[in-house]
Design a protein around this motif. Sequence first.
Motif, PDB file in Angstrom:
ATOM      1  N   LYS A  54       0.778  -1.182  -0.054  1.00 35.09           N
ATOM      2  CA  LYS A  54      -0.054  -0.213   0.170  1.00 35.09           C
ATOM      3  C   LYS A  54       1.061   1.341  -0.111  1.00 35.09           C
ATOM      4  N   GLU A  55       1.924   1.195   0.699  1.00 36.23           N
ATOM      5  CA  GLU A  55       2.858   2.337   0.784  1.00 36.23           C
ATOM      6  C   GLU A  55       3.389   2.545  -0.629  1.00 36.23           C
ATOM      7  N   GLU A  56       3.480   1.824  -1.755  1.00 35.18           N
ATOM      8  CA  GLU A  56       3.913   2.189  -2.865  1.00 35.18           C
ATOM      9  C   GLU A  56       2.853   2.580  -3.676  1.00 35.18           C
ATOM     10  N   LEU A  57       1.653   2.124  -3.451  1.00 34.60           N
ATOM     11  CA  LEU A  57       0.574   2.703  -4.107  1.00 34.60           C
ATOM     12  C   LEU A  57       0.501   4.346  -3.552  1.00 34.60           C
ATOM     13  N   VAL A  58       0.323   4.310  -2.170  1.00 31.48           N
ATOM     14  CA  VAL A  58       0.547   5.792  -1.738  1.00 31.48           C
ATOM     15  C   VAL A  58       1.325   6.795  -2.375  1.00 31.48           C
ATOM     16  N   ALA A  59       2.627   6.184  -2.648  1.00 27.81           N
ATOM     17  CA  ALA A  59       3.528   7.068  -3.124  1.00 27.81           C
ATOM     18  C   ALA A  59       3.555   7.456  -4.681  1.00 27.81           C
ATOM     19  N   ALA A  60       3.008   6.513  -5.246  1.00 24.02           N
ATOM     20  CA  ALA A  60       2.617   6.909  -6.780  1.00 24.02           C
ATOM     21  C   ALA A  60       1.364   7.755  -6.797  1.00 24.02           C
ATOM     22  N   VAL A  61       0.185   7.591  -6.054  1.00 23.66           N
ATOM     23  CA  VAL A  61      -0.915   8.508  -6.159  1.00 23.66           C
ATOM     24  C   VAL A  61      -0.440  10.097  -5.637  1.00 23.66           C
ATOM     25  N   PHE A  62       0.428  10.134  -4.775  1.00 25.02           N
ATOM     26  CA  PHE A  62       0.589  11.459  -4.066  1.00 25.02           C
ATOM     27  C   PHE A  62       2.029  12.113  -4.513  1.00 25.02           C
ATOM     28  N   ALA A  63       2.495  11.604  -5.462  1.00 18.30           N
ATOM     29  CA  ALA A  63       3.669  12.180  -5.875  1.00 18.30           C
ATOM     30  C   ALA A  63       3.776  13.547  -6.378  1.00 18.30           C
ATOM     31  N   ASP A  64       2.571  13.872  -7.249  1.00 15.70           N
ATOM     32  CA  ASP A  64       2.678  15.251  -7.725  1.00 15.70           C
ATOM     33  C   ASP A  64       2.158  16.128  -6.335  1.00 15.70           C
ATOM     34  N   ARG A  65       1.489  15.603  -5.553  1.00 22.11           N
ATOM     35  CA  ARG A  65       0.974  16.677  -4.607  1.00 22.11           C
ATOM     36  C   ARG A  65       2.075  16.825  -3.674  1.00 22.11           C
ATOM     37  N   MET A  66       2.867  15.911  -3.323  1.00 22.81           N
ATOM     38  CA  MET A  66       4.090  15.963  -2.702  1.00 22.81           C
ATOM     39  C   MET A  66       5.182  17.011  -3.280  1.00 22.81           C
ATOM     40  N   ASP A  67       5.112  16.875  -4.845  1.00 22.16           N
ATOM     41  CA  ASP A  67       5.975  17.897  -5.344  1.00 22.16           C
ATOM     42  C   ASP A  67       5.554  19.251  -5.189  1.00 22.16           C
ATOM     43  N   ALA A  68       4.073  19.308  -5.195  1.00 23.76           N
ATOM     44  CA  ALA A  68       3.400  20.789  -4.869  1.00 23.76           C
ATOM     45  C   ALA A  68       3.751  21.253  -3.570  1.00 23.76           C
ATOM     46  N   TYR A  69       3.759  20.461  -2.698  1.00 30.98           N
ATOM     47  CA  TYR A  69       3.989  20.573  -1.201  1.00 30.98           C
ATOM     48  C   TYR A  69       5.463  21.367  -1.014  1.00 30.98           C
ATOM     49  N   VAL A  70       6.446  20.695  -1.840  1.00 24.86           N
ATOM     50  CA  VAL A  70       7.803  21.171  -1.717  1.00 24.86           C
ATOM     51  C   VAL A  70       7.652  22.467  -2.345  1.00 24.86           C
ATOM     52  N   GLN A  71       6.932  22.437  -3.580  1.00 22.70           N
ATOM     53  CA  GLN A  71       7.154  24.024  -4.333  1.00 22.70           C
ATOM     54  C   GLN A  71       6.580  24.986  -3.498  1.00 22.70           C
ATOM     55  N   ALA A  72       5.547  24.530  -2.764  1.00 22.24           N
ATOM     56  CA  ALA A  72       5.004  25.825  -1.837  1.00 22.24           C
ATOM     57  C   ALA A  72       6.131  26.380  -0.658  1.00 22.24           C
TER      58      ALA A  72
END
Length: 237
Positions: A71-89
Motif C-alpha cells: 500500500k505504501e507503494e500505491l500511496v507514493a505513486a498517487v501522491f507524488a505530484d501533491r508532494m511535489d506541490a508541497y515542496v514547491q509551496a
Amino acid sequence: MTPRDQHPGSAGSTASATTQPLRSDAERNRARIIAAARTVFGRDGLGASMASVAREAGVGIATMFRRFPSKEELVAAVFADRMDAYVQATAEALADPEPWRGFTGYIETVCAMQAADRGFADVLTMSLPGAEALEACRAEAYQRFLELIARAKDSGDLREDFTSRDLVLLLMANAGVLSATGDDAPDAWRRLVAWMIQSFRAPARGALPDPPEDAALYQAMRRASLGIASPETGSGR
C-alpha cells in the motif's frame, strides 16, 4: 505468464507481437489503479482498503498487488505530484520578501491542500519509510520550513518558542477537523488555522507547555501509518 502458442521457427516474431500488448495492458492497469486510488483515498482517506481501490479500478485484487505489492507503494505513486506541490509551496514562501506573509501563506496553502484531499491530509501526518521518494520530498520541505521559521523570527513576527513540531501538531489537528466535519461544515478548518496563525504571532501572550520530543512525534506519525502499510486480504486495513 500465460502460455503462448508458437509456430516452429517464428519465436522471435511471436514474442515481439505478444510482449508489447502485455506491456500496454500493464500500463493501462497501472494508470487505472492510480486514478481509482486518487478517488478512493481522496474520499475515504488512507484507511480505505486495497480491495476498495481494486473495485473502483475494475481490476482484480491479484492485478492490484502485481502492480503495487504494498500500500505504501500505491500511496507514493498517487501522491507524488501533491508532494511535489508541497515542496514547491515552501520555495514560493521563501521567495516572498515579507517573512511573515511567506510563513503564514505557506501554512494556509498546506492546510488548504489537506482540505482538498482527505488522503493527502493523512499523508502529511504519517511517516511512510517504504515510500522513499515521498519521504525525500517531506525532508526537503521540512528543511525549507526551518528557513521560513528562522526568517519569521528574525523579522520579529514569529514568537520565539515556535518550533517545527508545532506545524506537525497543526496538521494533525487540521486532519482531525477535516475528518470530523466532512461535508457538514467544509470550511470549519479555516477558523482553526486562522486561530492558530494568530497564536503564532509575536509577542507571545503567555508561556506554553514544552512541545513533544522529535522522537515521540515521529513514533506517533509512524504508528498512524502502520494500519495502511500492512498487507491486506481485501477486508479493510
